[in-house]
Scaffold this motif. Structure first.
Motif, mmCIF file in Angstrom:
data_model
loop_
_atom_site.group_PDB
_atom_site.id
_atom_site.type_symbol
_atom_site.label_atom_id
_atom_site.label_comp_id
_atom_site.label_asym_id
_atom_site.label_seq_id
_atom_site.Cartn_x
_atom_site.Cartn_y
_atom_site.Cartn_z
ATOM 1 N N ARG A 1 34.591 -38.458 -22.880
ATOM 2 C CA ARG A 1 33.205 -38.920 -22.836
ATOM 3 C C ARG A 1 33.234 -40.436 -22.675
ATOM 4 O O ARG A 1 33.990 -41.128 -23.365
ATOM 5 C CB ARG A 1 32.484 -38.542 -24.124
ATOM 6 N N ILE A 2 32.425 -40.945 -21.739
ATOM 7 C CA ILE A 2 32.336 -42.385 -21.505
ATOM 8 C C ILE A 2 31.025 -42.903 -22.075
ATOM 9 O O ILE A 2 29.960 -42.321 -21.833
ATOM 10 C CB ILE A 2 32.409 -42.719 -19.997
ATOM 11 N N PHE A 3 31.091 -43.999 -22.826
ATOM 12 C CA PHE A 3 29.904 -44.651 -23.364
ATOM 13 C C PHE A 3 29.680 -45.961 -22.603
ATOM 14 O O PHE A 3 30.572 -46.815 -22.543
ATOM 15 C CB PHE A 3 30.071 -44.934 -24.862
ATOM 16 N N GLU A 4 28.510 -46.114 -22.015
ATOM 17 C CA GLU A 4 28.186 -47.262 -21.168
ATOM 18 C C GLU A 4 26.878 -47.889 -21.625
ATOM 19 O O GLU A 4 25.876 -47.185 -21.814
ATOM 20 C CB GLU A 4 28.083 -46.807 -19.713
ATOM 21 N N MET A 5 26.863 -49.226 -21.801
ATOM 22 C CA MET A 5 25.650 -49.868 -22.313
ATOM 23 C C MET A 5 24.563 -50.020 -21.254
ATOM 24 O O MET A 5 23.389 -50.173 -21.563
ATOM 25 C CB MET A 5 25.980 -51.230 -22.916
ATOM 26 N N HIS A 6 24.932 -49.962 -19.957
ATOM 27 C CA HIS A 6 23.948 -50.080 -18.881
ATOM 28 C C HIS A 6 23.402 -48.692 -18.555
ATOM 29 O O HIS A 6 23.842 -47.682 -19.112
ATOM 30 C CB HIS A 6 24.626 -50.709 -17.659
ATOM 31 N N ASP A 7 22.452 -48.639 -17.608
ATOM 32 C CA ASP A 7 21.915 -47.338 -17.206
ATOM 33 C C ASP A 7 22.475 -46.878 -15.862
ATOM 34 O O ASP A 7 21.996 -45.919 -15.274
ATOM 35 C CB ASP A 7 20.376 -47.367 -17.151
ATOM 36 N N LEU A 8 23.504 -47.602 -15.388
ATOM 37 C CA LEU A 8 24.172 -47.257 -14.132
ATOM 38 C C LEU A 8 25.683 -47.347 -14.321
ATOM 39 O O LEU A 8 26.166 -48.103 -15.170
ATOM 40 C CB LEU A 8 23.772 -48.226 -13.014
ATOM 41 N N PRO A 9 26.468 -46.615 -13.532
ATOM 42 C CA PRO A 9 27.918 -46.768 -13.590
ATOM 43 C C PRO A 9 28.363 -47.972 -12.766
ATOM 44 O O PRO A 9 27.605 -48.507 -11.956
ATOM 45 C CB PRO A 9 28.426 -45.465 -12.944
ATOM 46 N N GLY A 10 29.595 -48.400 -12.981
ATOM 47 C CA GLY A 10 30.189 -49.409 -12.107
ATOM 48 C C GLY A 10 30.479 -50.741 -12.744
ATOM 49 O O GLY A 10 31.342 -51.474 -12.268
ATOM 50 N N GLY A 11 29.773 -51.118 -13.799
ATOM 51 C CA GLY A 11 30.003 -52.433 -14.393
ATOM 52 C C GLY A 11 29.724 -53.536 -13.387
ATOM 53 O O GLY A 11 28.641 -53.602 -12.792
ATOM 54 N N CYS A 12 30.719 -54.386 -13.147
ATOM 55 C CA CYS A 12 30.567 -55.477 -12.181
ATOM 56 C C CYS A 12 30.575 -54.984 -10.739
ATOM 57 O O CYS A 12 30.170 -55.720 -9.836
ATOM 58 C CB CYS A 12 31.691 -56.499 -12.377
ATOM 59 N N CYS A 13 31.029 -53.768 -10.519
ATOM 60 C CA CYS A 13 31.057 -53.195 -9.167
ATOM 61 C C CYS A 13 29.692 -52.575 -8.897
ATOM 62 O O CYS A 13 29.496 -51.366 -9.002
ATOM 63 C CB CYS A 13 32.174 -52.155 -9.041
ATOM 64 N N THR A 14 28.714 -53.434 -8.548
ATOM 65 C CA THR A 14 27.337 -52.972 -8.501
ATOM 66 C C THR A 14 26.543 -53.723 -7.441
ATOM 67 O O THR A 14 27.050 -54.632 -6.776
ATOM 68 C CB THR A 14 26.674 -53.149 -9.886
ATOM 69 N N THR A 15 25.301 -53.338 -7.273
ATOM 70 C CA THR A 15 24.352 -54.042 -6.401
ATOM 71 C C THR A 15 23.019 -54.122 -7.128
ATOM 72 O O THR A 15 22.774 -53.394 -8.087
ATOM 73 C CB THR A 15 24.137 -53.305 -5.064
#
Length: 434
Positions: free
Chosen positions: A32-46
């Motif tokens: 299970r991955i816990f992510e604070m944003h509402d999208l995947p990718g972290g810095c790899c984003t637009t």
């Protein structure tokens, strides 16, 4: 997680967290991955601003290429490349020198050699050396793929011997390119134009770096195993997230992790900002080392050596490997589709003095709308500018009316007025607004 399988919790749904989750799922774990944003990718984003889509992360991506290339295996296993068009450019970068001459760093060694010789025939020897090294590194791609696709710990004795044997022809080349700073090699050229341009192959000034990354980056591009996926940064992230979920993994978004739970020096779980607890057999943090050790683990597993390294990296100029970078997206009402996708230019002294916090006169311009689809409206273009800056300058501006503790946490925060004013000045003095 209730399961008979071994379990793992991964902190962060950036590319490293998603990849970790995929491979653990492939190897029989339930994760299970816990992510604070509402999208995947972290810095790899637009992100979108008005009619423009700003793609920050990928300038080119190593491991992109034809399926026949072993080097692309990892991205294909992660689901990032299937049915995706990859752009491969003839140029790695172009440098417009102070006196106006443009030096093009073609990814084809023969074409590059011919171009550099046309500029400076007197520099035949160092030009030939550089291009010969480039050709040899293009051959090294196959050896590199052999090395990265199987960890050392899984190699048999025979495989280790085979790996060493494959490396032998490249040892002398590694010693030369790894032991010589690019700035020192550039000074071997008699032409002031090429001497200046060689230092900016990697877009901006990197005086501390050896020749090795300069040559390998061009070699990967020339071999067409490094390119630009037209789907862009967020598109790549979403494909890997989709692959992870298809493998049975779960992503929990908008979850800020506050602590890693430890029992008898063994990580056994996590707690989030709502004081909820989650347990697993293994905990993997893909946050940076400082945040993980200093905050998630309450500074219990640091050492004097660790503290000294972080102190030097932050406060000692000699400890900084990479300078700070100021980045800016510029939407322009011009069609730049025929322009070179990446060029390095130089500010004059007056411009350097006017721009806040700038520490070098070079700046890189990438026409991002020539690299990714859908970044700009028809007939317009999106330009991405970067230049080196003093990180401390911007940090100190942000401290003027901000809580210093907020500067050390991974949360959105209100920037100081001084910071915003300096940012506005950088944006408005030289470039048209969108």
């Amino acid at each position: 997680m209730t399961t008979d399988k071994k379990t793992a919790i991964i902190i962060g749904a950036g590319i490293s967290g998603l990849a970790t989750g995929c491979y653990l799922q492939m190897n029989g774990y339930q994760t299970r991955i816990f992510e604070m944003h509402d999208l995947p990718g972290g810095c790899c984003t637009t992100w979108d601003i008005k009619d423009y889509r700003c793609d920050y992360c990928i300038g080119w991506m190593a491991g992109c290429g034809d399926e026949s290339e072993k080097f692309t295996q990892i991205w294909r296993e992660l689901g990032a490349l299937q049915n995706q068009k990859i752009q491969h450019f003839d140029l790695f970068n172009s440098v417009v020198c102070d006196e106006g001459t443009r030096v093009n760093f073609y990814v084809d060694p023969d074409r590059l050699q011919q171009h550099l010789l046309a500029i400076s025939p007197i520099d035949e020897k160092p030009i030939a050396e550089f291009c010969a090294a480039l050709k040899k590194f293009m051959k090294f791609v196959d050896v590199y793929a052999y090395m990265v696709l199987k960890p050392d710990g899984l190699l048999s004795l025979l495989e280790k011997i085979q790996q060493t044997w494959k490396l032998l022809p490249f040892i002398k080349l590694f010693m030369r390119t790894g032991g010589t700073k690019m700035a020192d090699f550039a000074d071997e050229f008699q032409s002031p134009v090429i001497r200046q341009a060689m230092k900016y192959i990697l877009y901006l000034s990197h005086d501390t770096l050896p020749m090795l990354p300069f040559i390998t980056n061009i070699a990967f591009s020339g071999r067409k195993v490094a390119g630009c996926p037209e789907i862009g940064s967020l598109g790549i992230s979403e494909l890997i997230a989709q692959r992870y979920q298809e493998l049975g993994g779960e992503i929990v978004y908008e979850q800020k992790i506050s602590k890693i739970l430890v029992t008898d020096n063994q990580a056994v779980g996590i707690s989030n900002s709502n004081n909820e607890f989650f347990h697993a057999d293994h905990i993997v943090s893909t946050m940076d080392g400082y945040q993980t050790l200093k905050h998630l683990l309450d500074d219990r597993y640091t050492s004097p050596v660790f503290e000294a390294l972080y102190e030097k990296a932050v406060n000692d100029p000699e400890g900084i490997v990479f300078e700070g970078i100021m980045s800016m997206f510029i939407g322009v009402d011009i069609d730049l589709s025929d322009e070179i996708h990446c060029t390095t230019y130089f500010f004059n002294d007056e411009e350097v003095a006017a721009l806040p916090g700038i520490i070098d006169n070079s700046f890189s311009i990438q026409v991002r709308s020539n690299m990714f689809k859908g970044l700009a409206p028809k007939g317009k273009s999106l330009v991405f500018m970067t230049c080196l800056c003093d990180y401390k300058f911007w940090e100190n501006l942000d401290r003027i009316d901000n809580d210093p503790k907020s500067l050390k946490t991974h949360v959105a925060r209100k920037r100081s007025r001084a910071y915003k004013d300096a940012k506005k000045k950088s944006r408005g003095d030289f470039y048209p607004t969108v």
